[in-house]
Design a protein around this motif. Structure first.
Motif, PDB file in Angstrom:
ATOM      1  N   ALA A   1      -3.397  -7.856  -8.284  1.00  0.00           N
ATOM      2  CA  ALA A   1      -3.457  -6.492  -7.746  1.00  0.00           C
ATOM      3  C   ALA A   1      -3.880  -6.517  -6.283  1.00  0.00           C
ATOM      4  CB  ALA A   1      -4.436  -5.653  -8.564  1.00  0.00           C
TER       5      ALA A   1
ATOM      6  N   LYS B   1       2.799   1.555  -2.051  1.00  0.00           N
ATOM      7  CA  LYS B   1       3.557   1.116  -3.218  1.00  0.00           C
ATOM      8  C   LYS B   1       2.630   0.815  -4.381  1.00  0.00           C
ATOM      9  CE  LYS B   1       7.234  -1.089  -0.579  1.00  0.00           C
ATOM     10  NZ  LYS B   1       7.709  -2.398  -0.112  1.00  0.00           N
ATOM     11  N   SER B   2       1.521   0.133  -4.088  1.00  0.00           N
ATOM     12  CA  SER B   2       0.645  -0.229  -5.193  1.00  0.00           C
ATOM     13  C   SER B   2       0.012   1.010  -5.803  1.00  0.00           C
ATOM     14  CB  SER B   2      -0.414  -1.227  -4.734  1.00  0.00           C
ATOM     15  OG  SER B   2      -0.948  -0.856  -3.509  1.00  0.00           O
ATOM     16  N   MET B   3      -0.273   2.019  -4.970  1.00  0.00           N
ATOM     17  CA  MET B   3      -0.806   3.252  -5.541  1.00  0.00           C
ATOM     18  C   MET B   3       0.218   3.904  -6.452  1.00  0.00           C
ATOM     19  SD  MET B   3      -2.797   4.768  -2.273  1.00  0.00           S
ATOM     20  CE  MET B   3      -3.271   6.370  -2.893  1.00  0.00           C
ATOM     21  N   ALA B   4       1.489   3.849  -6.039  1.00  0.00           N
ATOM     22  CA  ALA B   4       2.530   4.477  -6.848  1.00  0.00           C
ATOM     23  C   ALA B   4       2.654   3.792  -8.203  1.00  0.00           C
ATOM     24  CB  ALA B   4       3.863   4.429  -6.113  1.00  0.00           C
ATOM     25  N   PHE B   5       2.285   2.513  -8.293  1.00  0.00           N
ATOM     26  CA  PHE B   5       2.366   1.834  -9.584  1.00  0.00           C
ATOM     27  C   PHE B   5       1.026   1.835 -10.301  1.00  0.00           C
ATOM     28  CE2 PHE B   5       6.204  -0.051  -7.674  1.00  0.00           C
ATOM     29  CZ  PHE B   5       7.089   0.420  -8.623  1.00  0.00           C
ATOM     30  N   GLY B   6       0.149   2.732  -9.917  1.00  0.00           N
ATOM     31  CA  GLY B   6      -1.069   2.943 -10.708  1.00  0.00           C
ATOM     32  C   GLY B   6      -2.201   2.006 -10.370  1.00  0.00           C
ATOM     33  N   ILE B   7      -2.086   1.255  -9.278  1.00  0.00           N
ATOM     34  CA  ILE B   7      -3.206   0.412  -8.878  1.00  0.00           C
ATOM     35  C   ILE B   7      -4.118   1.250  -7.998  1.00  0.00           C
ATOM     36  CG2 ILE B   7      -3.871  -1.667  -7.639  1.00  0.00           C
ATOM     37  CD1 ILE B   7      -1.000  -2.657  -8.222  1.00  0.00           C
ATOM     38  N   ASN B   8      -5.385   1.237  -8.299  1.00  0.00           N
ATOM     39  CA  ASN B   8      -6.313   2.044  -7.534  1.00  0.00           C
ATOM     40  C   ASN B   8      -6.642   1.317  -6.222  1.00  0.00           C
ATOM     41  OD1 ASN B   8      -8.290   3.658  -6.587  1.00  0.00           O
ATOM     42  ND2 ASN B   8      -9.288   3.930  -8.572  1.00  0.00           N
TER      43      ASN B   8
ATOM     44  N   MET C   1      -0.088  11.479  -4.369  1.00  0.00           N
ATOM     45  CA  MET C   1      -0.212  10.556  -3.244  1.00  0.00           C
ATOM     46  C   MET C   1      -0.159  11.265  -1.898  1.00  0.00           C
ATOM     47  SD  MET C   1       1.965   7.303  -4.476  1.00  0.00           S
ATOM     48  CE  MET C   1       1.785   6.547  -2.893  1.00  0.00           C
TER      49      MET C   1
ATOM     50  N   PHE D   1       7.128  -5.438  -4.292  1.00  0.00           N
ATOM     51  CA  PHE D   1       6.289  -6.279  -3.439  1.00  0.00           C
ATOM     52  C   PHE D   1       7.077  -7.535  -3.091  1.00  0.00           C
ATOM     53  CE2 PHE D   1       3.456  -3.846  -6.192  1.00  0.00           C
ATOM     54  CZ  PHE D   1       2.828  -3.105  -5.215  1.00  0.00           C
TER      55      PHE D   1
ATOM     56  N   MET E   1      -1.435   8.873 -13.370  1.00  0.00           N
ATOM     57  CA  MET E   1      -0.643   7.923 -14.146  1.00  0.00           C
ATOM     58  C   MET E   1      -1.299   7.620 -15.486  1.00  0.00           C
ATOM     59  SD  MET E   1       0.471   4.124 -13.143  1.00  0.00           S
ATOM     60  CE  MET E   1       1.901   4.539 -12.208  1.00  0.00           C
TER      61      MET E   1
ATOM     62  N   ALA F   1      -0.981  -7.436  -4.272  1.00  0.00           N
ATOM     63  CA  ALA F   1      -0.034  -6.318  -4.182  1.00  0.00           C
ATOM     64  C   ALA F   1      -0.522  -5.288  -3.171  1.00  0.00           C
ATOM     65  CB  ALA F   1       0.142  -5.672  -5.551  1.00  0.00           C
TER      66      ALA F   1
ATOM     67  N   MET G   1       8.987   5.179  -5.594  1.00  0.00           N
ATOM     68  CA  MET G   1       9.225   5.638  -4.233  1.00  0.00           C
ATOM     69  C   MET G   1      10.625   5.271  -3.767  1.00  0.00           C
ATOM     70  SD  MET G   1       5.679   5.076  -2.275  1.00  0.00           S
ATOM     71  CE  MET G   1       5.904   3.379  -1.901  1.00  0.00           C
TER      72      MET G   1
ATOM     73  N   ARG H   1      -7.965   2.131  -3.486  1.00  0.00           N
ATOM     74  CA  ARG H   1      -9.298   2.318  -2.906  1.00  0.00           C
ATOM     75  C   ARG H   1     -10.283   1.347  -3.530  1.00  0.00           C
ATOM     76  NH1 ARG H   1      -8.824   7.619  -0.688  1.00  0.00           N
ATOM     77  NH2 ARG H   1      -6.884   8.442  -1.468  1.00  0.00           N
ATOM     78  N   PHE H   2     -10.208   1.236  -4.855  1.00  0.00           N
ATOM     79  CA  PHE H   2     -11.129   0.353  -5.562  1.00  0.00           C
ATOM     80  C   PHE H   2     -10.858  -1.104  -5.209  1.00  0.00           C
ATOM     81  CE2 PHE H   2     -12.417  -1.872  -9.549  1.00  0.00           C
ATOM     82  CZ  PHE H   2     -13.768  -1.688  -9.375  1.00  0.00           C
ATOM     83  N   ILE H   3      -9.585  -1.448  -5.114  1.00  0.00           N
ATOM     84  CA  ILE H   3      -9.227  -2.828  -4.770  1.00  0.00           C
ATOM     85  C   ILE H   3      -9.761  -3.183  -3.389  1.00  0.00           C
ATOM     86  CG2 ILE H   3      -7.281  -4.339  -4.241  1.00  0.00           C
ATOM     87  CD1 ILE H   3      -7.531  -3.966  -7.157  1.00  0.00           C
TER      88      ILE H   3
END
Lengths: 261, 294
Positions: free
Chosen positions: B167, B177-184, A51, A95, A80, B170, A89, B186-188
């Motif tokens: 997503a 935060k959403s990137m840290a949980f594996g949500i892409n 990141m 959220f 991941m 989020a 983090m 950029r794509f979203i």
């Protein structure tokens, strides 16, 4: 096995945060990283999790390898998916406007299987406190619940390796203790854990090995129980040096001793 | 009284289209704190793309509409891919500046391809004119309102009932935060832009159906500004309510103030209302009050 070799990271092309840090994480252990504020612990985790670009940082030297394959420069969602590595983090990455249940669901976004319900049950087994708040907005949960939710969300991603960034931040000692027990339990289920902590005593208490980071370098490493006994660590991180009363002379000595051997 | 009801009814139908416009701005703003100043351009592009499929190629509407909307979504996604995505993680202000530039670029491209002349635009939808006593609501605005409501509801269902919607919500809350949980993320963000341009295209098609389509229709995009500022920049429900308010306000101004000799007041009435609302509630009627220390 995750190995970090001579990693150098700068923010905005000028602020050098990691200056050639090297460390190794063995599968199945709890690795504790301690260090003062600004030592580069969080930057290290961000870089491993892929990141760093989001924070305008760049890897200018060195490599991160997962089982001898370089993962430097991969996107966070790729890392991941491929290596089951999840980064929690600091400061409760939940959220706030979603309910607790939605939080857990959204964390499973990276997977496409149908076992999400079962996994949610499992997570709630670990954190019974979340059951009562499941339909409430996560922002209204207490600090402890939020941190537990954050780790629960990380579990929803089915991690093999968890990077925990200061999970005890702002939590009461009792809650911290409970949290660390859960972390230990997760580790015994086979999840490798990298634990970055300010609460050095508690962290080294559950860790297998530890690294002390300063100015973006590893200055000391060893078995956690040895570190706990190490005089320098005791003085700088555990606040328990020699049992003498402090004087200005000691302060001077402190300065000298900051050069680690 | 009849006049009043007539004006309010007309206002509600057009207001629903404005609500859809507002929604497009709001979902992008929620996700990336960027105000899409190119909304009017996307509106014209969407309408022109549909024009090509429906009038130039003569496809039946059941084929042309989905095709046109899909193309509009594709254009939105592509634009996001080239201009917004590289700025992810940077200041939202820089993205907003990019949309300002985009507005000029896209407008020129439209002018380059289709010229500046007006294209007549009649979809010949079934006549559903409502006549009750002395009230008369003509067919086209009703269709526009209906289509807008359906689109609005579909977007809401997508946002609140599907895992992609989850997503999106989020990512809207926190990209890191959403990137840290594996949500892409950029794509979203790309999906959000695509959805937004599809909705804008629906609004564009429905508004063009009132008469003609030309590059000057980009001005309709400006209507989204009073809508989102009255409703609150980050409130979806606010967009719906404010859209109707703006529509009704416009229509009432047209019915009661313009005959007094103030021709064109209809166009500015929503902005007066906007000023009034902003004096009383700086975050809009339903916007989240953010406490920032300056």
């Amino acid at each position: 096995m995750l190995s970090i070799e001579n990693l150098r990271v700068v923010y905005h092309d000028v602020i050098s945060v990691l200056n050639g840090i090297s460390l190794e994480v063995k599968d199945g252990e709890i690795l504790v990283i301690i260090g003062a504020n600004g030592a580069g612990k969080t930057t290290l985790l961000r870089t491993v999790a892929g990141m760093i670009h989001f924070y305008n940082g760049d890897v200018i030297d060195g490599d991160i390898k997962m089982d001898d394959v370089s993962i430097t420069g991969l996107d966070s969602s790729d890392i991941m998916k491929r290596y089951s590595l999840t980064y929690v983090m600091e400061d409760r990455p939940i959220f706030e406007y979603l309910t607790v249940e939605e939080n857990l669901k959204v964390a499973s976004y990276s997977r496409w299987d149908n076992k999400i319900k079962d996994d949610m049950e499992e997570v709630l087994e670990y954190f019974p406190a979340l059951k009562d708040t499941i339909n409430r907005r996560a922002g209204y949960a207490s600090g402890g619940e939020q941190q537990m939710l954050a780790i629960g969300m990380a579990l929803m991603t089915k991690p093999k390796m968890l990077l925990l960034d200061e999970p005890s931040l702002g939590l009461a000692p009792l809650i911290t203790e409970e949290l660390f027990q859960i972390i230990q339990k997760l580790n015994s289920k086979g999840i490798t854990i990298i634990l970055v902590e300010q609460n050095a005593h508690a962290a080294l208490g559950i860790g297998n090995r530890g690294y002390v980071v300063e100015m973006g370098r590893v200055v000391l490493n060893g078995e956690a129980k040895d570190l706990l006994k190490n005089e320098d660590v005791r003085e700088f991180y555990l606040g328990a040096g020699e049992n003498k009363r402090k004087s200005y002379k000691d302060a001077k000595r402190y300065k000298r001793r900051k050069r680690w051997l | 009284m009849i006049d009043f009801l007539q004006a309010v009814g007309d206002g509600v139908f057009i207001g629903l289209v404005y609500a859809l416009l507002g929604l497009c701005i709001v979902i992008i703003f929620k996700a990336s704190e960027t105000f899409n100043f190119a909304a009017g351009e996307f509106l014209v592009i969407g309408a022109f793309v549909f024009y090509v499929f429906f009038f130039d190629l003569g496809l039946p509407i059941i084929v042309a509409l989905p095709l046109g909307l899909a193309t509009a979504g594709l254009v939105g996604g592509l634009v996001e891919w080239f201009t917004i995505k590289p700025l992810l993680g940077r200041s939202p202000l820089s993205m907003t500046m990019v949309t300002l530039g985009l507005a000029f670029l896209l407008r020129s491209i439209v002018q380059f391809i289709w010229g500046s002349e007006s294209y007549s635009f009649f979809m010949e939808l079934p006549d559903i004119t409502v006549e009750a006593g002395e009230l008369l609501y003509i067919s086209d605005p009703i269709w526009a309102g209906l289509f807008s409501v359906v689109t609005f509801v579909l977007v809401l269902l997508f946002l609140f009932r599907t895992r992609w919607g989850l997503a999106i919500r989020a990512v809207s809350e926190d990209q890191a935060k959403s990137m840290a949980f594996g949500i892409n993320a950029r794509f979203i963000l790309l999906i959000i832009w695509a959805i937004s341009s599809v909705c804008i295209a629906v609004a564009g098609i429905m508004i063009s159906n009132f008469g003609a389509l030309s590059v000057t229709s980009v001005g309709i995009g400006l209507r989204s500004i009073p809508v989102v500022l009255i409703g609150g920049m980050d409130s979806i429900g606010g967009a719906l309510v404010a859209g109707i308010i703006v529509g009704v306000c416009e229509s009432l101004a047209g019915a009661y103030i313009e005959p007094l000799g103030m021709v064109g007041f209809k166009e500015v009435a929503p902005y007066f209302l906007m000023l009034l609302v902003l004096f009383i509630r700086p975050y809009g009627l339903f916007g989240t009050v953010r406490i920032e220390r300056v």
